[in-house]
Design an enzyme around this catalytic site. Structure first.
Site, mmCIF file in Angstrom:
data_model
loop_
_atom_site.group_PDB
_atom_site.id
_atom_site.type_symbol
_atom_site.label_atom_id
_atom_site.label_comp_id
_atom_site.label_asym_id
_atom_site.label_seq_id
_atom_site.Cartn_x
_atom_site.Cartn_y
_atom_site.Cartn_z
ATOM 1 N N ARG A 116 0.854 -1.193 0.000
ATOM 2 C CA ARG A 116 0.000 0.000 0.000
ATOM 3 C C ARG A 116 0.885 1.237 0.000
ATOM 4 O O ARG A 116 0.627 2.219 -0.674
ATOM 5 C CB ARG A 116 -0.954 0.016 1.206
ATOM 6 C CG ARG A 116 -1.670 1.360 1.324
ATOM 7 C CD ARG A 116 -2.863 1.409 2.274
ATOM 8 N NE ARG A 116 -2.783 0.545 3.412
ATOM 9 C CZ ARG A 116 -1.987 0.749 4.476
ATOM 10 N NH1 ARG A 116 -1.211 1.815 4.535
ATOM 11 N NH2 ARG A 116 -1.977 -0.114 5.458
ATOM 12 N N TYR A 172 -17.303 15.997 -15.692
ATOM 13 C CA TYR A 172 -17.584 14.572 -15.576
ATOM 14 C C TYR A 172 -18.596 14.368 -14.439
ATOM 15 O O TYR A 172 -18.422 14.902 -13.338
ATOM 16 C CB TYR A 172 -16.278 13.828 -15.295
ATOM 17 C CG TYR A 172 -16.503 12.366 -15.008
ATOM 18 C CD1 TYR A 172 -17.014 11.521 -15.991
ATOM 19 C CD2 TYR A 172 -16.236 11.834 -13.762
ATOM 20 C CE1 TYR A 172 -17.247 10.186 -15.719
ATOM 21 C CE2 TYR A 172 -16.456 10.495 -13.489
ATOM 22 C CZ TYR A 172 -16.966 9.679 -14.477
ATOM 23 O OH TYR A 172 -17.200 8.365 -14.207
ATOM 24 N N ASP A 231 -8.266 18.656 -14.061
ATOM 25 C CA ASP A 231 -8.532 17.295 -14.550
ATOM 26 C C ASP A 231 -8.126 17.281 -16.023
ATOM 27 O O ASP A 231 -8.788 17.871 -16.873
ATOM 28 C CB ASP A 231 -10.022 16.972 -14.372
ATOM 29 C CG ASP A 231 -10.359 15.542 -14.795
ATOM 30 O OD1 ASP A 231 -9.605 14.964 -15.602
ATOM 31 O OD2 ASP A 231 -11.395 15.026 -14.336
ATOM 32 N N LYS A 277 -8.639 6.237 -19.190
ATOM 33 C CA LYS A 277 -8.970 6.802 -20.489
ATOM 34 C C LYS A 277 -7.731 6.820 -21.386
ATOM 35 O O LYS A 277 -7.179 5.771 -21.649
ATOM 36 C CB LYS A 277 -9.590 8.187 -20.281
ATOM 37 C CG LYS A 277 -10.640 8.243 -19.132
ATOM 38 C CD LYS A 277 -11.895 7.442 -19.405
ATOM 39 C CE LYS A 277 -12.804 7.304 -18.182
ATOM 40 N NZ LYS A 277 -13.175 8.533 -17.512
HETATM 41 C C1 PLP Z 1 -13.737 8.930 -16.271
HETATM 42 C C2 PLP Z 1 -13.403 10.265 -15.756
HETATM 43 C C3 PLP Z 1 -13.113 10.480 -14.399
HETATM 44 C C4 PLP Z 1 -13.229 9.385 -13.360
HETATM 45 O O1 PLP Z 1 -12.276 8.400 -13.515
HETATM 46 P P1 PLP Z 1 -12.523 6.843 -13.117
HETATM 47 O O2 PLP Z 1 -11.253 6.221 -13.535
HETATM 48 O O3 PLP Z 1 -13.717 6.380 -13.859
HETATM 49 O O4 PLP Z 1 -12.745 6.826 -11.631
HETATM 50 C C5 PLP Z 1 -12.744 11.749 -14.021
HETATM 51 N N1 PLP Z 1 -12.681 12.768 -14.903
HETATM 52 C C6 PLP Z 1 -12.960 12.613 -16.199
HETATM 53 C C7 PLP Z 1 -12.867 13.782 -17.127
HETATM 54 C C8 PLP Z 1 -13.338 11.363 -16.678
HETATM 55 O O5 PLP Z 1 -13.654 11.223 -17.976
#
Ligand code: PLP
Length: 399
Positions: A67, A120, A192, A217
């Site tokens: 961890r 998101y 983000d 992604k």
């Molecule tokens: C998918 C997504 C998230 C969240 O990520 P997870 O891996 O699904 O927890 C956050 N921000 C954006 C812009 C996303 O497309």
């Protein structure tokens, strides 16, 4: 790195590669990924272990418990730190685990945060459904309007949360301007960077304090793993985030870290093709009388186009559009594609199509972030462009 140095850097600091003046693709393939010091393996091994031997009490090679640190994860963290031109990288089990970590590091009960009015859905749910209960208030603002952001900042504002381009409307925010607004009042700017990826946009270089990724992604890029990351250039903040990462425990397993690391090696070449294919798809959508509006920051008439051109290398692989025939037509297009697979998520090599109002953004229905029901979102993959165009044309012909 010698065997003796092994594990010195368990917290994913950027390594010698980052300081070497290398280009993005070189860093993606080499940063944090020197041949394995124990065996010479060229590819970072999957260290599928929870614990590490100590030769005597307190004597170890830097790793004590997975961890707190795991060599496969460290490799990924160092690589991501280099790709975002930061110092500290931290990997998480999901994008939302990464978001939770930075939010609980930079807010406390009584704090206030400024958030985008288009983001998101899961991010909004974290603010509205979890942080609000913990006593953190949020104000959604259209981040393209810098004066509106400044007006929303209060003495107790500890952070501005920025997503650019936004999910799903592809709005653009000026990262440099928002960093200035945040810093004027002692707040932090968190960006983000999931939609752009570090290949297209580097928020830390524009003044952001922390970059967040859903590595699920583009960074992972193959729709085979869920993961998240944080990167910062501020050493003090890096230590605080690392403390919370270990204290809260939302870390990825070694195999998941390895999958993301394998994916990130090809990020640059994949993004080039995502962008080129998206451009072709945008042209097709614009020429269709079934389509009422196309949202893509590469379009000169997009309100954020100039800022996007200034802060991004290219305009990305995400495209949204509205159907002249309303929600029924949007659902019909989603039903009739074949190469574009109907599904949530984005950023993988395969093209995906989805209906945000009923799928990814169902959690923002009834809020200020509600999305139009005639909207369709595309994650344009890296298949043969002509196949994508034919697939979409055929589906549009059905409505
Ligand atoms: C998918 C997504 C998230 C969240 O990520 P997870 O891996 O699904 O927890 C956050 N921000 C954006 C812009 C996303 O497309």
């Amino acid at each position: 790195m010698s065997v003796d140095d092994f594990g010195k850097d368990v917290h994913g600091e950027s390594d010698g590669w980052a300081a070497g003046g290398y280009g993005f693709e070189t860093l993606a393939i080499h940063a944090g990924q020197d041949p394995d010091p124990a065996t010479g393996a060229v590819v970072v091994p999957i260290y599928q272990t929870s614990t590490y031997v100590q030769s005597e009490v307190g004597q170890h090679k830097g790793y004590e418990y997975s961890r707190s640190g795991n060599p496969t994860r460290t490799a990924l963290e160092s690589c991501l730190a280099a790709l975002e031109a930061g110092r500290s990288g931290l990997a998480f089990a999901s994008g939302l685990a990464a978001e939770d970590c930075v939010l609980r590091t930079l807010t406390a009960p009584g704090a206030h945060v400024v958030i985008p009015d288009d983001a998101y859905g899961g991010t909004y749910r974290l603010f509205a459904g979890v942080l609000a209960k913990w006593g953190v208030e949020n104000t959604p603002v259209a981040l393209g309007d810098v004066d509106a952001v400044r007006a929303a900042v209060r003495p107790e504002t500890t952070l501005i949360w920025c997503e650019t381009p936004t999910n799903p409307l592809l709005n653009i925010a000026d990262i440099e301007a928002l960093a200035a607004v945040a810093h004027e009042s002692g707040a932090r700017l968190v960006v983000d960077n999931t939609f752009a990826s570090p290949y297209l946009q580097q928020p830390l270089a524009l003044g952001a304090d922390v970059v967040v990724h859903s590595t699920t992604k583009y960074v992972g890029g193959h729709s085979d793993v869920v993961g998240g990351a944080l990167v910062t250039a501020d050493p003090g903040l890096g230590d605080e985030l690392a403390y919370h990462q270990n204290a809260m425990g939302g870390v990825p397993g070694a195999f998941d870290a390895w999958l993301v690391l394998r994916g990130v090696k090809t990020l640059g070449v994949r993004m080039d093709r995502h962008c080129a294919n998206a451009q072709r798809v945008v042209e097709l959508l614009q020429s269709s009388d079934k389509v009422a509006a196309v949202y893509y920051p590469g379009l000169p008439e997009h309100p954020g186009h100039e800022i996007a051109a200034k802060q991004m290398r290219d305009f990305g692989g995400m495209v949204s559009f509205r159907l002249a025939g309303g929600e029924a037509a949007a659902l019909e297009v989603c039903r009739h594609t074949r190469v574009f697979t109907l599904g949530e998520s984005l950023g993988g090599v395969e093209s995906l199509i989805e209906h945000p109002a009923r799928m990814t953004h169902a959690s923002v229905a009834g809020s200020q972030l509600e999305v139009p029901s005639d909207l369709v979102r595309l994650s344009v993959g890296i298949e043969t462009a002509e196949d994508l165009l034919e697939d979409l044309s055929a589906a549009l012909a059905r409505v």
